[in-house]
Design a protein around this motif. Sequence first.
Motif, PDB file in Angstrom:
ATOM      1  N   ILE A 234       0.844  -1.209   0.000  1.00  6.77           N
ATOM      2  CA  ILE A 234       0.000   0.000   0.000  1.00  6.77           C
ATOM      3  C   ILE A 234       0.871   1.248   0.000  1.00  6.77           C
ATOM      4  N   TYR A 235       1.956   1.208   0.775  1.00 12.41           N
ATOM      5  CA  TYR A 235       2.859   2.361   0.841  1.00 12.41           C
ATOM      6  C   TYR A 235       3.422   2.672  -0.549  1.00 12.41           C
ATOM      7  N   GLY A 236       3.811   1.616  -1.267  1.00 12.76           N
ATOM      8  CA  GLY A 236       4.359   1.835  -2.603  1.00 12.76           C
ATOM      9  C   GLY A 236       3.338   2.451  -3.544  1.00 12.76           C
ATOM     10  N   LEU A 237       2.087   1.978  -3.462  1.00 12.10           N
ATOM     11  CA  LEU A 237       1.028   2.528  -4.310  1.00 12.10           C
ATOM     12  C   LEU A 237       0.747   3.989  -3.964  1.00 12.10           C
ATOM     13  N   LEU A 238       0.760   4.306  -2.674  1.00 10.54           N
ATOM     14  CA  LEU A 238       0.514   5.685  -2.253  1.00 10.54           C
ATOM     15  C   LEU A 238       1.664   6.591  -2.673  1.00 10.54           C
ATOM     16  N   ALA A 239       2.905   6.108  -2.490  1.00 10.70           N
ATOM     17  CA  ALA A 239       4.062   6.920  -2.828  1.00 10.70           C
ATOM     18  C   ALA A 239       4.125   7.213  -4.327  1.00 10.70           C
ATOM     19  N   ALA A 240       3.669   6.240  -5.141  1.00 11.60           N
ATOM     20  CA  ALA A 240       3.691   6.442  -6.597  1.00 11.60           C
ATOM     21  C   ALA A 240       2.479   7.213  -7.088  1.00 11.60           C
ATOM     22  N   GLY A 241       1.532   7.496  -6.210  1.00  8.52           N
ATOM     23  CA  GLY A 241       0.337   8.233  -6.607  1.00  8.52           C
ATOM     24  C   GLY A 241      -0.717   7.367  -7.247  1.00  8.52           C
ATOM     25  N   TYR A 242      -0.563   6.037  -7.165  1.00  2.00           N
ATOM     26  CA  TYR A 242      -1.538   5.153  -7.794  1.00  2.00           C
ATOM     27  C   TYR A 242      -2.771   4.942  -6.906  1.00  2.00           C
ATOM     28  N   ALA A 243      -2.687   5.349  -5.653  1.00  2.00           N
ATOM     29  CA  ALA A 243      -3.824   5.218  -4.729  1.00  2.00           C
ATOM     30  C   ALA A 243      -3.814   6.422  -3.805  1.00  2.00           C
ATOM     31  N   GLN A 244      -4.944   6.691  -3.224  1.00  2.00           N
ATOM     32  CA  GLN A 244      -5.046   7.845  -2.331  1.00  2.00           C
ATOM     33  C   GLN A 244      -6.040   7.545  -1.220  1.00  2.00           C
ATOM     34  N   ARG A 245      -5.928   8.318  -0.157  1.00  2.00           N
ATOM     35  CA  ARG A 245      -6.803   8.119   0.996  1.00  2.00           C
ATOM     36  C   ARG A 245      -8.213   8.594   0.664  1.00  2.00           C
ATOM     37  N   ALA A 246      -9.198   7.719   0.999  1.00  2.00           N
ATOM     38  CA  ALA A 246     -10.588   8.062   0.712  1.00  2.00           C
ATOM     39  C   ALA A 246     -11.377   8.377   1.975  1.00  2.00           C
ATOM     40  N   GLY A 247     -10.811   8.108   3.136  1.00  2.00           N
ATOM     41  CA  GLY A 247     -11.526   8.388   4.380  1.00  2.00           C
ATOM     42  C   GLY A 247     -11.196   7.365   5.434  1.00  2.00           C
ATOM     43  N   ARG A 248     -12.093   7.273   6.390  1.00  2.00           N
ATOM     44  CA  ARG A 248     -11.898   6.363   7.521  1.00  2.00           C
ATOM     45  C   ARG A 248     -13.182   5.561   7.708  1.00  2.00           C
ATOM     46  N   SER A 249     -13.036   4.309   8.057  1.00  2.00           N
ATOM     47  CA  SER A 249     -14.220   3.478   8.234  1.00  2.00           C
ATOM     48  C   SER A 249     -15.009   3.952   9.449  1.00  2.00           C
ATOM     49  N   ALA A 250     -16.294   3.639   9.464  1.00  2.00           N
ATOM     50  CA  ALA A 250     -17.120   4.007  10.612  1.00  2.00           C
ATOM     51  C   ALA A 250     -16.548   3.353  11.850  1.00  2.00           C
ATOM     52  N   ALA A 251     -16.822   3.979  12.994  1.00  2.00           N
ATOM     53  CA  ALA A 251     -16.300   3.427  14.255  1.00  2.00           C
ATOM     54  C   ALA A 251     -16.668   1.951  14.349  1.00  2.00           C
ATOM     55  N   ARG A 252     -15.674   1.138  14.530  1.00  2.00           N
ATOM     56  CA  ARG A 252     -15.922  -0.303  14.584  1.00  2.00           C
ATOM     57  C   ARG A 252     -16.735  -0.648  15.818  1.00  2.00           C
ATOM     58  N   LEU A 253     -17.664  -1.533  15.599  1.00  2.00           N
ATOM     59  CA  LEU A 253     -18.508  -1.933  16.716  1.00  2.00           C
ATOM     60  C   LEU A 253     -17.665  -2.610  17.789  1.00  2.00           C
ATOM     61  N   GLN A 254     -18.040  -2.383  19.041  1.00  2.00           N
ATOM     62  CA  GLN A 254     -17.367  -3.084  20.118  1.00  2.00           C
ATOM     63  C   GLN A 254     -17.556  -4.580  19.916  1.00  2.00           C
ATOM     64  N   PRO A 255     -16.503  -5.357  20.134  1.00  2.00           N
ATOM     65  CA  PRO A 255     -16.663  -6.802  19.970  1.00  2.00           C
ATOM     66  C   PRO A 255     -17.695  -7.327  20.950  1.00  2.00           C
TER      67      PRO A 255
END
Length: 590
Positions: free
Chosen positions: A222-243
């Motif tokens: 993922i780091y390589g894809l981000l560094a090359a500009g092939y991917a980008q951050r789209a947001g954050r997942s909803a707060a994960r439910l408590q187990p």
Amino acid sequence: MAIRGNLSEASLADVLQLLALGQKTGCLSIARDGSFGAIHFADGRIVHASIVNRRDRLGDRLVRLGAVAADELARLSAQLGPQGDRDLAKALLDDARVDRDLLVQVYRTQVEEAVYHLFGWPQGTFTFESDGELAADAPLFSISADSLLLEGARRVDEWSLIEKKIPSFDLIFEVDTARLSAREVPLSPEQERILPLLDGTHDVHDVLERSGLSEFDAGTAIYGLLAAGYAQRAGRSAARLQPPPESRVAEHRNLGVAFYRTGMLDEATREFRRVLELRDSDGISRFHIGLVHARRSEWADAVATFERGAQEPDAPSAVFHNLAFCLEQLGRHADATRALDEAVHRAGGMPDPRLALSRATSLLAADDLAGAEAQLAEARTLWGSRQPSAAWFHAAGLAAAVGGDAARAAALLEEGLAVYPHAVPLHNNLAAVQERRGSYELAARTLEHALLEDANCAHLHKNLGDYLYRAQRYDEAFDAFTRVVRLAPLHGPDVHLKLGNTHYRRGALDEAHAAWEQALALDPDNRIVKANLSALPRQHVAETNAVERPDAPSPDGELHDDDPIEIFVVDTHDGSAALSARDARRVTRA
């Protein structure tokens, strides 16, 4: 002897090198902020590593590779009960379900990944406990610690960069299709695998689970894809439910058991109390809290905890077994007998040799030698083809010695040491039996060997000091008795008596007086000490009359009342009884 420390003072790499150079065999446990890892060594080489509650178990990897069907794995796991990856690997090989070379390769990779992950823990505590059984149990493979150090250091450095772009696993990334289609550099196999998962809906947790890649490999891709500009951050997942509660309970319970097994009692107690806060009826956690109290000799607290656990209708035999042991420590022998009877009743159709051993030690304490011998014989029969525990050999040797059969006592203790060569109490009592039989030099060598196993055992220094004193090697005896006082100041009046005698020979009258006064404080009716003190100012009294009284009790060859007798605490994490030979008791003899 355990090795403990903090990773902020000694890095994991330093610890691994130390254990490898020392060709150590045992388990290195590492704890950090509620996480727990373990690395097992055999003769200085790594043979297993794991991280509690970490994703991606061995069975999951084999299922993804198609090496074993999910339903077959589920059936095998149900047969095995609670088990780790090492147990599963051996079971799969015994059942011939998986190609050996493939399984060893996958298992080895998982162990290496666990060690690399632990390299990323700059903070935490570590404990190394020796365990000779690991060397006897042939591992599936072994890895040189040195071979992992460079790769581990490289991964730590690279992960520090990866974390700058992926600071949290709840981040969601998506592919930049335009840039990706215009790329001139081919993607790595790992990037090709995770590319379809970077669709703006899956967070990094999901990517890890679905891709089957390790955290490091997925993070690097993922780091390589981000560094090359092939991917980008789209947001954050909803707060994960408590187990769900069961998940949280299991997580804290598993951590508690792992901490307990490696002697990290404070951490274990914390985790078990968290379980009880979530579910007050959790018998396993309450049971382990009782075991912690017992290991710390907090007998009243241990009894209260086990009695609370015994109120549960389905409380297992182990609860009553430990309750009986703790009640004995408080002198409540009648209550202990009733608890032990209930333990036998709860064992039902599965007779437990350890229960028979407990009865034997209780009868031995009550001077019922015939009853003790009968229970010891029953215990050995129940062990069948398996070797009895070290505690059994100890009790059997003691019973034979008390019965006057020193030859049989020596044979039993030697047999026990052949199986448990590091059991210090067996060495200690063997030396006492050897002295009784007149083999004084052999007894001294046995004690010296035992001190190599545990240099902090006051009993060993006392017995060795007695031998040296009788051999008129007073300077060496003085050193041994001094160590006894340093380790256990209240060990017994005889130690201070002989220290005073040695001071007297050296002309150190003030020191002799102080030592004898201490002996008298421990035994106010000791007439020999009183005679020495009264004779001290009378310079015309011969030293032999004042110090070496012919009627002084001689401990030659005797098994003293304060000799340590190894006894067990029942130690279990699933409600079944298992021994933990960590405690000692005194047995009164006629």
